[in-house]
Design a protein around this motif. Sequence first.
Motif: not given
Length: 225
Positions: A225, A137, A178, A221, A175, A140
């Motif tokens: 977004d 996280a 991610a 992401r 996903r 990113i």
Amino acid sequence: MDTERAPVRVVIVDDDQLVRMALRLVIDGEPDLTVVAEAADGDAALTVVAEQRPDVVLMDVRMPGRDGLSATRELLIRPAPPRVLMLTTFDSDDLVLGALQAGALGFVLKDTPPARILDAVRTVADGNPVLSPAATARVIAAATSPWSSHARDASREAARKQLSTLTERELDTARAIADGLGNPEIAGRLHISVATVKAHIGNLFAKLAVDNRVQIALLVRDAED
């Protein structure tokens, strides 16, 4: 895990003796992993790695004297270097990005459950990058901010175009990556085998023209977004 292979040889580098003891107990409890040496700082790490030639180094970031980032940079310019997995209590953007820029293959926080740490050691030993969900996280966030509205829109459209080439199962796998999941956890979420997960990830690398899981996470992401 193929237990007929020689165990993955691990060196633990941490200035806290209790942390080293705890990690040794966890790692040595696995038949496919073995701790071959410990070190309390970066300089000692360089010495024991030269002596033991481990497969993986679990490297603390912040230590007295030579820190983990400096030691990692030095290790990785040597011939036949080990894989380096950074392990720390800190999760700031600078540390995560610094570790990756230093050449580390993974970054895991010390409060990560033992099973995930073991999975991370195995993943890095196989030459694959791994980040904890918190570290993913932060990478990113650091890589995507600050952005203008126009740049975000362009990035979103480009990412969605790339992801549109994936099958539904490949997109589910992307996903899950991610979300910071390792291969066994992805297999559990999607109710498929680990071998199938690895096949999907291979397809993701080829279709998306990426080299690692972080790049997959960034695309997901950006698209969402």
